[in-house]
Design an enzyme around this catalytic site. Sequence first.
Site, PDB file in Angstrom:
ATOM      1  N   ASN A 158       0.818  -3.222   1.633  1.00 38.91           N
ATOM      2  CA  ASN A 158       1.977  -2.467   2.456  1.00 38.91           C
ATOM      3  C   ASN A 158       1.234  -1.907   3.639  1.00 38.91           C
ATOM      4  O   ASN A 158       0.542  -0.619   3.484  1.00 38.91           O
ATOM      5  CB  ASN A 158       2.474  -1.469   1.693  1.00 38.91           C
ATOM      6  CG  ASN A 158       3.713  -0.860   2.588  1.00 38.91           C
ATOM      7  OD1 ASN A 158       3.861  -1.286   3.572  1.00 38.91           O
ATOM      8  ND2 ASN A 158       4.420   0.187   1.978  1.00 38.91           N
ATOM      9  N   TRP A 159       1.035  -2.609   4.585  1.00 37.43           N
ATOM     10  CA  TRP A 159       0.339  -1.856   6.051  1.00 37.43           C
ATOM     11  C   TRP A 159       1.178  -0.955   6.724  1.00 37.43           C
ATOM     12  O   TRP A 159       0.491  -0.261   7.574  1.00 37.43           O
ATOM     13  CB  TRP A 159       0.236  -3.050   7.044  1.00 37.43           C
ATOM     14  CG  TRP A 159      -1.012  -4.140   6.433  1.00 37.43           C
ATOM     15  CD1 TRP A 159      -1.496  -4.167   5.479  1.00 37.43           C
ATOM     16  CD2 TRP A 159      -1.538  -5.346   7.345  1.00 37.43           C
ATOM     17  NE1 TRP A 159      -2.598  -5.276   5.431  1.00 37.43           N
ATOM     18  CE2 TRP A 159      -2.448  -5.587   6.821  1.00 37.43           C
ATOM     19  CE3 TRP A 159      -1.292  -5.360   8.597  1.00 37.43           C
ATOM     20  CZ2 TRP A 159      -3.061  -6.917   7.222  1.00 37.43           C
ATOM     21  CZ3 TRP A 159      -1.910  -6.613   9.251  1.00 37.43           C
ATOM     22  CH2 TRP A 159      -2.686  -7.355   8.220  1.00 37.43           C
ATOM     23  N   LYS A 160       2.426  -0.800   6.039  1.00 38.40           N
ATOM     24  CA  LYS A 160       3.401   0.344   6.685  1.00 38.40           C
ATOM     25  C   LYS A 160       3.342  -0.082   8.452  1.00 38.40           C
ATOM     26  O   LYS A 160       3.248  -0.992   8.736  1.00 38.40           O
ATOM     27  CB  LYS A 160       2.756   1.712   6.474  1.00 38.40           C
ATOM     28  CG  LYS A 160       2.685   1.612   4.946  1.00 38.40           C
ATOM     29  CD  LYS A 160       2.424   3.259   4.432  1.00 38.40           C
ATOM     30  CE  LYS A 160       2.363   3.295   3.013  1.00 38.40           C
ATOM     31  NZ  LYS A 160       2.217   4.755   2.340  1.00 38.40           N
ATOM     32  N   HIS A 208      11.329   1.361  -0.480  1.00 32.94           N
ATOM     33  CA  HIS A 208      10.190   2.077  -0.304  1.00 32.94           C
ATOM     34  C   HIS A 208      10.572   3.810  -0.081  1.00 32.94           C
ATOM     35  O   HIS A 208      11.432   3.854   0.592  1.00 32.94           O
ATOM     36  CB  HIS A 208       9.090   1.681   0.781  1.00 32.94           C
ATOM     37  CG  HIS A 208       7.908   2.310   0.490  1.00 32.94           C
ATOM     38  ND1 HIS A 208       7.650   3.666   0.969  1.00 32.94           N
ATOM     39  CD2 HIS A 208       6.757   1.928  -0.101  1.00 32.94           C
ATOM     40  CE1 HIS A 208       6.170   3.564   0.876  1.00 32.94           C
ATOM     41  NE2 HIS A 208       5.739   2.868   0.069  1.00 32.94           N
ATOM     42  N   GLU A 254       6.235   3.661  -7.967  1.00 35.50           N
ATOM     43  CA  GLU A 254       5.273   4.376  -7.091  1.00 35.50           C
ATOM     44  C   GLU A 254       5.676   5.752  -7.302  1.00 35.50           C
ATOM     45  O   GLU A 254       6.755   6.256  -6.508  1.00 35.50           O
ATOM     46  CB  GLU A 254       5.407   3.684  -5.624  1.00 35.50           C
ATOM     47  CG  GLU A 254       5.041   2.381  -5.503  1.00 35.50           C
ATOM     48  CD  GLU A 254       4.457   2.336  -3.908  1.00 35.50           C
ATOM     49  OE1 GLU A 254       3.461   1.851  -3.678  1.00 35.50           O
ATOM     50  OE2 GLU A 254       5.482   2.467  -2.865  1.00 35.50           O
ATOM     51  N   SER A 294      -2.069   5.222  -3.949  1.00 35.41           N
ATOM     52  CA  SER A 294      -3.327   5.571  -3.668  1.00 35.41           C
ATOM     53  C   SER A 294      -4.350   4.787  -4.518  1.00 35.41           C
ATOM     54  O   SER A 294      -5.461   5.100  -4.606  1.00 35.41           O
ATOM     55  CB  SER A 294      -3.659   7.060  -3.825  1.00 35.41           C
ATOM     56  OG  SER A 294      -2.962   7.894  -2.816  1.00 35.41           O
TER      57      SER A 294
HETATM   58  C1  PEP Z   1       2.652   2.901  -0.653  1.00 36.48           C
HETATM   59  O1  PEP Z   1       3.037   3.747  -0.003  1.00 36.48           O
HETATM   60  O2  PEP Z   1       3.578   1.809  -0.883  1.00 36.48           O
HETATM   61  C2  PEP Z   1       1.358   2.962  -1.015  1.00 36.48           C
HETATM   62  C3  PEP Z   1       0.909   2.214  -2.077  1.00 36.48           C
HETATM   63  O3  PEP Z   1       0.493   3.813  -0.644  1.00 36.48           O
HETATM   64  P1  PEP Z   1      -0.955   4.300  -0.647  1.00 36.48           P
HETATM   65  O4  PEP Z   1      -1.737   3.245  -1.341  1.00 36.48           O
HETATM   66  O5  PEP Z   1      -1.567   4.600   0.804  1.00 36.48           O
HETATM   67  O6  PEP Z   1      -0.683   5.637  -1.463  1.00 36.48           O
END
Ligand code: PEP
Length: 261
Positions: free
Chosen positions: A9-11, A101, A171, A219
């Site tokens: 997920n590159w956001k 999300h 998540e 993370s």
């Molecule tokens: C996310 O927000 O979908 C995610 C997995 O972010 P991160 O790995 O940066 O916590």
Amino acid sequence: MSKKIIIANWKMNPASSQEAMSLFSGISKNVSQIKKTIVVICPPFIYLPSFSKALAGKGKIKKQISLGAQDAFWGDTGAYTGEVSAVMLSDIGVKYVILGHSERRVLGESNENINKKLKSAISANILPILCVGELERDENHEYFNFVKNQLLECLNGIPKNLLYKIIIAYEPVWAISTTQNRRDATPLDSREMAIFIRKIISDKLGVGMKMPRIIYGGSVNNKDAGEFLRYGGIDGLLVGKASLDVKKFTDIIKIAENENN
Ligand code: PEP
């Protein structure tokens, strides 16, 4: 055992199409030996057509990498300024879409909206990645009810025989890299919730029905991906920050490939 799935997920990153293509090419080159792991890249909408074209010329890589979007509106076309539909995404070769999300929920995305988007994605033949997860963990374990409610409202009315198409991403918001004062979640936290989610879904489905996959995100990096895959009770990972780094992300893919052995 199903193949592990690793989703990036590159956001809203990176800032330019040149940087995006260089990140995409770096990952593509490094996955040429990957055979058993499903890799999905979810960049901002604007980069999807060029990635789709880049994949079209590369038969082998095309089998290893699929494209995903970070959202898709319900309906096919219509008076919805600024939105992009699942049908449009499917038309350019997108196979997956992240829905619900936490960063969209915080902007006002409701379970009801997510439910409509899930139905549209499935009917456009796009596999949805449904994100659920509590904001915090409380001593009374109310967070279980919170996740259960998200799941039941989001999945409401989706035919039982189609539920397996949805990938459920647990998540916990308190573990996501951009959450202020975040804490690390453990593979045990993931395992406990994965079991809980499986129970909710199997109560809904009854016996003999194909189950959705459950993945973990929050993370995850190349240091702890192996532990999450081994002990987290999950079928894969949703990776945010670490997916913007070619080495870290390809390390995670290779770890998943070894876990598939
Ligand atoms: C996310 O927000 O979908 C995610 C997995 O972010 P991160 O790995 O940066 O916590």
